[in-house]
Design a protein around this motif. Structure first.
Motif, mmCIF file in Angstrom:
data_model
loop_
_atom_site.group_PDB
_atom_site.id
_atom_site.type_symbol
_atom_site.label_atom_id
_atom_site.label_comp_id
_atom_site.label_asym_id
_atom_site.label_seq_id
_atom_site.Cartn_x
_atom_site.Cartn_y
_atom_site.Cartn_z
ATOM 1 N N GLU A 119 -5.883 21.912 7.067
ATOM 2 C CA GLU A 119 -4.465 21.582 7.127
ATOM 3 C C GLU A 119 -4.064 21.396 8.586
ATOM 4 O O GLU A 119 -4.494 22.158 9.455
ATOM 5 N N ASP A 129 -0.551 20.104 11.160
ATOM 6 C CA ASP A 129 0.824 19.639 11.257
ATOM 7 C C ASP A 129 0.915 18.484 12.258
ATOM 8 O O ASP A 129 -0.108 18.034 12.799
ATOM 9 N N ASN A 154 -3.662 6.945 6.732
ATOM 10 C CA ASN A 154 -2.522 7.120 5.841
ATOM 11 C C ASN A 154 -2.782 6.364 4.542
ATOM 12 O O ASN A 154 -3.761 5.623 4.414
ATOM 13 N N LYS A 207 5.554 5.411 4.666
ATOM 14 C CA LYS A 207 4.452 5.977 3.883
ATOM 15 C C LYS A 207 3.946 7.283 4.494
ATOM 16 O O LYS A 207 4.047 7.521 5.684
ATOM 17 N N GLY A 208 3.371 8.133 3.637
ATOM 18 C CA GLY A 208 2.704 9.337 4.100
ATOM 19 C C GLY A 208 3.586 10.567 4.113
ATOM 20 O O GLY A 208 4.770 10.537 3.780
ATOM 21 N N THR A 209 3.004 11.669 4.515
ATOM 22 C CA THR A 209 3.698 12.951 4.562
ATOM 23 C C THR A 209 4.604 13.031 5.788
ATOM 24 O O THR A 209 4.498 12.227 6.718
ATOM 25 N N ASP A 210 5.477 14.036 5.795
ATOM 26 C CA ASP A 210 6.337 14.260 6.960
ATOM 27 C C ASP A 210 5.504 14.491 8.218
ATOM 28 O O ASP A 210 5.855 14.013 9.301
ATOM 29 N N GLU A 211 4.408 15.224 8.069
ATOM 30 C CA GLU A 211 3.559 15.525 9.231
ATOM 31 C C GLU A 211 3.006 14.246 9.856
ATOM 32 O O GLU A 211 3.007 14.093 11.089
ATOM 33 N N ARG A 237 4.203 11.123 9.564
ATOM 34 C CA ARG A 237 5.279 10.300 10.127
ATOM 35 C C ARG A 237 5.810 10.907 11.430
ATOM 36 O O ARG A 237 6.128 10.183 12.385
ATOM 37 N N THR A 242 -6.898 12.087 11.553
ATOM 38 C CA THR A 242 -6.475 12.633 10.270
ATOM 39 C C THR A 242 -6.706 14.134 10.281
ATOM 40 O O THR A 242 -7.309 14.680 11.215
ATOM 41 N N SER A 294 10.903 13.399 11.401
ATOM 42 C CA SER A 294 11.459 12.416 10.475
ATOM 43 C C SER A 294 12.792 12.875 9.900
ATOM 44 O O SER A 294 13.593 12.067 9.453
#
Length: 363
Positions: free
Chosen positions: A152, A154, A184, A191-195, A197, A232, A351
């Motif tokens: 994981e 951030d 992504n 697109k994609g997660t908050d992390e 973006r 990533t 974001s």
């Protein structure tokens, strides 16, 4: 190559252990005559292997290690016995300044845990990342990270990975401003997660860094040569890597079966043999061997467990190149730039409009 620092070799790691590790170090020594080594492992086995490589023997010291980290050992188990294992002693040599880098083909989780505990992360780095070179259709290979050191991550971690990956690309690919993208599920900004973006927003704002941030990239474009660094988190990165390796084996097996299915196919193979050799060379993981734990106060290179002597030699070459290019200093300078950006409050909004994390205390 100019005089090189000493490289510590975990001679017991990998599927075939001493024979391949010593043969690979010997091949690297033939390529780079200035290299010197300290070989850690069973002294008797190393002595036998060195009989076939007098050039390496003349440039090496041997340190006996009574224990070995097994492929089945959990990181916690490996760390408890690290002081007398070939892997642990190789890392300790780097920590003590007796070697510039360590190379091991052993248990990846154990290597990561030992290296992080002994060497600690660099100032400004929260987590180290595992980076490797992958083949592409372009002029250069692509660097991808993280490949499994962190499940994981951030936004801040992803930005740090981008900084480290770009510094690595400048060192091993000779690129002044590497093209960097975030992996992504699409290329559109939403697109994609908050992390992901948030990381993209920070990288777009960091215009003073020696990199060119080009936004997002999807998995099917990694090997096209459109980018130099793919960033990533480790969960997706490890899946992408294993998928690519499996696809390469699938393609070669399908072609092998097709070319042996009939007399006409065998004749076709003879005609296309040069192209097949080129394909085999391009897909051979030994030609891209040597993943690096970036973000540590020292250089640690992970060779694939199934690597042959050419693959081990390539891993040693990666270690030597990173020492020559002073990768730790490069990363530190780039992190200082991104830290100054955060301190000024420029481009540090996520974001949702909230401020992204400031620099963490030095570890």
């Amino acid at each position: 190559m100019s005089q090189q620092p000493r490289i510590a070799i975990d001679a017991m790691g990998g599927d075939e252990g001493v024979r391949v590790m010593i043969a690979g170090a010997a091949l690297a020594r033939h390529r780079h005559d200035g290299l010197r080594f300290t070989l850690f492992g069973d002294e008797a086995q190393i002595a036998v292997a060195l009989e076939n490589h007098p050039n390496l023997r003349a440039a090496s010291d041997v340190v006996h290690a009574p224990n070995v980290v097994a492929a089945t050992d959990k990181p916690s188990q490996a760390m408890r016995k690290s002081k007398d294992t070939s892997m642990g002693l190789a890392i300790q040599a780097v920590k003590a300044g007796k070697a510039g880098a360590a190379v091991s083909a052993g248990n990846t989780g154990a290597l990561m845990a030992m290296a992080k505990l002994a060497l600690r992360t660099m100032p400004g780095i929260d987590r180290p990342a595992l980076a490797a070179l992958l083949p592409t259709l372009g002029d250069n290979d692509v660097i991808m990270l993280d490949l499994g050191a962190n499940t994981e991550s951030d936004a801040r971690n992803l930005v740090q990975f981008a900084v480290m990956g770009a510094a690595y690309a400048r060192s091993v690919l000779d690129l002044e401003r590497p093209r960097v993208r975030l992996l992504n599920i699409g290329t559109e900004d939403m697109k994609g997660t908050d992390e992901i973006r948030d990381a993209a927003a920070m990288l777009r704002a960091a215009t003073s860094l020696p990199m060119q941030f080009d936004g997002f990239i999807e998995g099917d474009k990694i090997s096209t040569g459109e980018t130099d660094v793919v960033v990533t988190e480790g969960f997706a990165g490890n899946i992408a890597l294993k998928t690519a390796e499996g696809t390469a084996r699938f393609v070669t097996d399908v072609l092998r079966n097709a070319f042996t299915s009939s007399i006409r196919s065998k004749i076709g193979f003879l005609i296309s043999k040069p192209a097949m050799h080129l394909l085999k060379h391009h897909l051979d993981p030994n030609n891209h061997n040597g993943a690096v734990f970036l973000g540590l106060n020292g250089v640690v290179v992970k060779s694939h467990g199934s690597a042959n002597e050419k693959g081990v030699a390539n891993a040693v070459h990666v270690a030597a190149r990173l020492l020559e290019e002073d990768i730790t200093r490069r990363i530190g300078e780039d992190l200082a730039n991104i830290g100054a950006l955060a301190s000024n409050g420029n481009g540090t909004r996520g974001s949702n409009g909230a401020a992204l994390p400031k620099e963490q205390p030095v570890k």
